[in-house]
Design a protein around this motif. Structure first.
Motif, mmCIF file in Angstrom:
data_model
loop_
_atom_site.group_PDB
_atom_site.id
_atom_site.type_symbol
_atom_site.label_atom_id
_atom_site.label_comp_id
_atom_site.label_asym_id
_atom_site.label_seq_id
_atom_site.Cartn_x
_atom_site.Cartn_y
_atom_site.Cartn_z
ATOM 1 N N PRO A 75 0.848 -1.269 0.112
ATOM 2 C CA PRO A 75 0.034 0.034 -0.093
ATOM 3 C C PRO A 75 1.025 1.227 0.017
ATOM 4 C CG PRO A 75 -0.894 -1.426 1.342
ATOM 5 C CD PRO A 75 0.505 -2.227 1.156
ATOM 6 N N ARG A 78 2.101 2.042 -3.523
ATOM 7 C CA ARG A 78 1.138 2.328 -4.162
ATOM 8 C C ARG A 78 0.828 3.926 -4.172
ATOM 9 N NH1 ARG A 78 -2.626 -3.062 -4.833
ATOM 10 N NH2 ARG A 78 -0.840 -4.207 -5.780
ATOM 11 N N ARG A 79 0.962 4.335 -2.799
ATOM 12 C CA ARG A 79 0.710 5.890 -2.569
ATOM 13 C C ARG A 79 1.789 6.734 -3.230
ATOM 14 N NH1 ARG A 79 -0.862 5.610 3.930
ATOM 15 N NH2 ARG A 79 -2.266 3.796 3.656
ATOM 16 N N LEU A 91 -16.701 5.062 -8.439
ATOM 17 C CA LEU A 91 -17.799 4.493 -7.630
ATOM 18 C C LEU A 91 -19.210 5.412 -8.051
ATOM 19 C CD1 LEU A 91 -15.886 4.574 -4.237
ATOM 20 C CD2 LEU A 91 -16.174 2.439 -5.560
ATOM 21 N N VAL A 106 -8.837 6.998 2.326
ATOM 22 C CA VAL A 106 -8.275 5.573 2.427
ATOM 23 C C VAL A 106 -6.796 5.948 2.747
ATOM 24 C CG1 VAL A 106 -7.085 3.947 0.767
ATOM 25 C CG2 VAL A 106 -9.519 4.405 0.568
ATOM 26 N N ASN B 4 -10.346 9.837 13.081
ATOM 27 C CA ASN B 4 -11.237 10.158 12.059
ATOM 28 C C ASN B 4 -11.338 8.757 11.103
ATOM 29 O OD1 ASN B 4 -8.778 10.816 10.727
ATOM 30 N ND2 ASN B 4 -9.607 11.568 9.105
ATOM 31 N N TYR B 8 -14.459 6.699 10.248
ATOM 32 C CA TYR B 8 -14.890 6.329 8.648
ATOM 33 C C TYR B 8 -15.044 5.028 8.756
ATOM 34 C CZ TYR B 8 -13.977 5.687 3.733
ATOM 35 O OH TYR B 8 -14.033 5.319 2.464
ATOM 36 N N GLU B 12 -18.627 3.389 7.673
ATOM 37 C CA GLU B 12 -18.682 2.482 6.282
ATOM 38 C C GLU B 12 -19.500 1.448 6.785
ATOM 39 O OE1 GLU B 12 -17.956 3.088 3.006
ATOM 40 O OE2 GLU B 12 -17.945 5.173 3.893
ATOM 41 N N ARG B 202 -19.145 -5.081 -2.859
ATOM 42 C CA ARG B 202 -18.423 -3.892 -2.929
ATOM 43 C C ARG B 202 -16.940 -4.182 -3.507
ATOM 44 N NH1 ARG B 202 -18.852 -1.110 2.987
ATOM 45 N NH2 ARG B 202 -17.970 0.645 1.869
ATOM 46 N N ARG B 204 -15.568 -3.423 -6.234
ATOM 47 C CA ARG B 204 -15.152 -2.492 -6.948
ATOM 48 C C ARG B 204 -14.286 -1.548 -6.132
ATOM 49 N NH1 ARG B 204 -16.710 -0.939 -12.119
ATOM 50 N NH2 ARG B 204 -16.329 1.378 -12.667
ATOM 51 N N GLU B 205 -15.137 -1.088 -5.093
ATOM 52 C CA GLU B 205 -14.533 -0.194 -3.985
ATOM 53 C C GLU B 205 -13.226 -0.850 -3.546
ATOM 54 O OE1 GLU B 205 -16.664 1.718 -0.433
ATOM 55 O OE2 GLU B 205 -17.921 0.933 -2.044
ATOM 56 N N ILE B 208 -10.436 -0.444 -6.034
ATOM 57 C CA ILE B 208 -10.057 0.940 -5.942
ATOM 58 C C ILE B 208 -9.105 1.152 -4.919
ATOM 59 C CG2 ILE B 208 -10.507 3.369 -6.303
ATOM 60 C CD1 ILE B 208 -13.102 2.360 -7.705
ATOM 61 N N MET B 209 -9.794 1.030 -3.576
ATOM 62 C CA MET B 209 -9.077 1.207 -2.524
ATOM 63 C C MET B 209 -7.652 0.706 -2.633
ATOM 64 S SD MET B 209 -11.702 0.416 0.540
ATOM 65 C CE MET B 209 -11.276 1.116 1.808
ATOM 66 N N TYR B 211 -5.931 0.124 -5.270
ATOM 67 C CA TYR B 211 -4.927 1.021 -6.040
ATOM 68 C C TYR B 211 -4.280 2.382 -5.461
ATOM 69 C CZ TYR B 211 -5.717 -2.186 -9.767
ATOM 70 O OH TYR B 211 -5.278 -3.345 -10.723
ATOM 71 N N VAL B 212 -5.292 2.863 -4.452
ATOM 72 C CA VAL B 212 -4.869 4.252 -4.071
ATOM 73 C C VAL B 212 -4.234 3.991 -2.781
ATOM 74 C CG1 VAL B 212 -6.495 5.598 -5.225
ATOM 75 C CG2 VAL B 212 -7.153 4.419 -2.918
ATOM 76 N N GLY B 213 -3.695 2.940 -2.401
ATOM 77 C CA GLY B 213 -3.024 2.573 -1.531
ATOM 78 C C GLY B 213 -3.445 2.200 0.007
ATOM 79 N N ALA B 214 -4.641 1.693 0.047
ATOM 80 C CA ALA B 214 -5.257 1.496 1.322
ATOM 81 C C ALA B 214 -4.542 0.296 1.776
ATOM 82 C CB ALA B 214 -6.657 1.273 1.071
ATOM 83 N N THR B 215 -4.333 0.375 3.426
ATOM 84 C CA THR B 215 -3.767 -0.716 3.992
ATOM 85 C C THR B 215 -4.729 -1.897 3.988
ATOM 86 O OG1 THR B 215 -4.290 0.137 6.257
ATOM 87 C CG2 THR B 215 -2.098 0.527 5.242
ATOM 88 N N PHE B 218 -7.145 -1.143 6.929
ATOM 89 C CA PHE B 218 -8.191 -0.098 6.480
ATOM 90 C C PHE B 218 -9.355 -0.713 5.729
ATOM 91 C CE2 PHE B 218 -10.019 3.496 4.296
ATOM 92 C CZ PHE B 218 -10.167 4.542 5.300
#
Ligand SMILES: Nc1ncnc2c1ncn2[C@@H]1O[C@H](COP(=O)(O)OP(=O)(O)OP(=O)(O)O)[C@@H](O)[C@H]1O
Ligand SMILES: [Mg+2]
Lengths: 227, 302
Positions: A75, A78-79, A91, A106, B4, B8, B12, B202, B204-205, B208-209, B211-215, B218
């Protein structure tokens, strides 16, 4: 910075897809990755994202060898990259603002930072007035702009795009490409895999051409310039 | 982890809890049903233990001594009883002490004081030995041996009831344990399945998470929160249902002749509330966490 050193890739199911690839994209560079369908472009991008691991060779991202990177560190790798795909991957149940803010949630950005940063990148991609719209209320070009905004909202050092204009008409495609160029001028390294011959010709950037898993050309110029 | 991002995850988790209405309600109903079954035996078990604790003070054999027995005969009887295998203590209760005890029992009801007044002169209550045992299992054996001794007029004991209660308690304990295991297995399975559907809805979500670097933590957070919410909601619903059911049954039982004839009291639900709440919440939260974690290790390759 992205560097491939003698990278080969064989999927568990078949023959070798990437054969002994060597290239180095410097910080702040703009490069195209071209080749026929099935030549291995997406595979190279997956290797950079560490969605796939090379069968042999080394991949170095921002000076770090990612070959033996622990899965829990992926992760953070990728950041450092913004990613854009042909199919936008937004989405559908969230509006433009939320789609972009999502990428910040995220990575655990503070609400204050999100509130400041999202409108800024939306105006950078020319969508300041569409923040409340949902993806199905936008044209393809606009959707790809949202995806671009999402890719750069966390200020990555590089932007990787896999056929970002594949679903767009030539004019819209060109707009997106200009946006990528702008992002590159601000210092972000950009790598674009594409089929769009006219765009590659017009941009006159570095072109890495791949054919049957081999890199057959790596120099500045158009799509069909002699090898 | 920053506050936060916890906020979140929780928001969710709640969102998908309400999105997957059908599956969520199905899993809550199944969890409630199994928790209810378990709860019934848990409550019976608590009451049996309660009854046993009430009878514990009376655990022993009262050996009535024949009225004509001499002091030395009484003394010899004590020695003989003590010699029996399984006997722990032997305590002498004189005729006047027996009378005093009976008097203390019935004091409280108004004109009963003078009811026994005349008895001091001609006390009808026998002197006795109160015999406690080292092991309740030797109860009948010891009773047989005491009966065979001289100067014994009669025996009285609650040991039979206590022994039966102890067996009952053990049986209920086993049933409760088995039900608990079944409950945990079924509930973990059903929660894992529900979360699997959410993960699928979910996907798809999630991609995406990634790809944007969510651990991983998370990405998993909201699903674990969802599992925990299902667990807690099931726990609270079952608590309310079982509370009403218990009180209804208790009222019926207390008005029945059998319960009125024996001097054992049962718990009110109020007295058990905190205990049941804690047991259910631990179960709900535990199962929720486990179910969703298992589901994600299986279906969410992050
Ligand atoms: N996960 C996979 N497992 C097995 N083989 C794969 C996998 N992904 C891709 N391939 C194969 O690897 C080769 C290269 O595929 P890749 O997707 O990299 O090509 P591409 O250049 O991106 O093509 P296109 O221009 O059509 O997107 C193809 O022959 C494809 O069938
Ligand atoms: Mg491709």
């Amino acid at each position: 910075m992205i560097e491939f050193r003698n990278v080969s890739k064989t999927y568990s199911t078949g023959s070798e897809v990437i054969h002994n690839a060597n290239f180095k994209i410097e910080k702040g560079e703009f490069a195209f990755l071209i080749g026929a369908s099935g030549s291995g472009k997406s595979t190279i991008i997956k290797l950079i994202l560490k969605e796939e691991n090379p069968t042999s060779g080394k991949i170095i991202i921002n000076g770090k060898d990612t070959t033996n990177l622990k899965p829990s560190k992926i992760p953070y790798l990728r950041r450092s990259m913004g990613i854009v795909f042909q199919d936008f991957r937004l989405l559908p149940d969230r509006n433009v603002y939320e789609n972009v803010a999502f990428a910040m949630h995220v990575v655990k950005a503070t609400p204050r930072h999100i509130k400041r940063q999202v409108p800024m990148v939306l105006s950078q991609v020319g969508l300041a007035d569409k923040a409340k719209k949902f993806p199905n209320e936008l044209s393809g070009g606009e959707q790809q702009r949202v995806a671009l905004a999402r890719a750069i909202v966390n200020n990555p050092s590089m932007l990787i795009a896999d056929e970002p204009t594949g679903n767009l008409d030539p004019n819209t495609a060109w707009d997106i490409m200009e946006l990528l160029n702008e992002i590159n001028l601000r210092g972000t390294t950009v790598l674009v895999a594409t089929h769009a011959k006219d765009i590659v010709d017009r941009m006159n950037k570095r072109v890495i051409q791949i054919d049957g898993g081999n890199i057959i050309r790596d120099k500045k110029g158009g799509y069909d310039s002699e090898i | 982890m920053r506050f936060n991002s916890i906020g979140y995850m929780i928001s969710e988790g709640f969102k998908s809890f309400f999105k997957q209405k059908k599956m969520t309600s199905a899993s809550i109903i199944i969890m409630c049903a199994t928790m209810f079954m378990f709860g019934i035996f848990y409550l019976i078990g608590e009451n049996v233990n309660f009854a046993m604790s009430q009878l514990e003070g009376e655990q022993g054999i009262r050996v009535m001594i024949k009225d004509g027995a001499t002091d030395s005969e009484i003394e010899k009887l004590k020695v003989d009883i003590q010699a029996i295998d399984g006997v722990s203590t032997v305590t002498f209760v004189s005729k006047s002490e027996a009378l005093a005890t009976v008097k203390s029992w019935i004091s409280g009801s108004s004109d009963s004081e003078d009811l026994l007044d005349g008895y001091e002169e001609d006390n009808p209550f026998p002197a006795s030995y109160f015999v406690t045992l080292t092991d309740l299992n030797k109860n009948s054996e010891v009773q047989e041996k005491i009966k065979a001794l001289d100067n014994v007029s009669d025996l009285s004991t609650n040991n039979d009831v206590i022994t039966k209660l102890a067996t009952l308690a053990r049986t209920i304990q086993i049933i409760t344990l088995v039900l608990l295991l079944i409950l945990v297995a079924i509930s973990i399975f059903i929660i894992a399945y529900t979360i699997k559907l959410t993960v699928y809805a979910r996907r798809r979500e999630i991609s995406i998470m990634k790809y944007v670097g969510a651990t991983n933590g998370f990405i998993r957070g909201p699903f674990i929160v969802e599992g925990i919410i299902i667990g807690i909601v099931s726990a609270l619903i079952t608590l309310i249902i079982i509370g009403f059911a218990y009180n209804a049954v208790l009222t019926k039982m207390m008005s029945s002749a059998v319960m009125q004839s024996i001097s054992i009291s049962l718990y009110t639900f109020k007295a058990l509330f905190a205990r049941v709440l804690i047991v259910y919440l631990i179960l709900g939260i535990g199962i929720g966490t486990l179910g969703s974690t298992i589901s994600m290790n299986k279906y969410l390759k992050v």
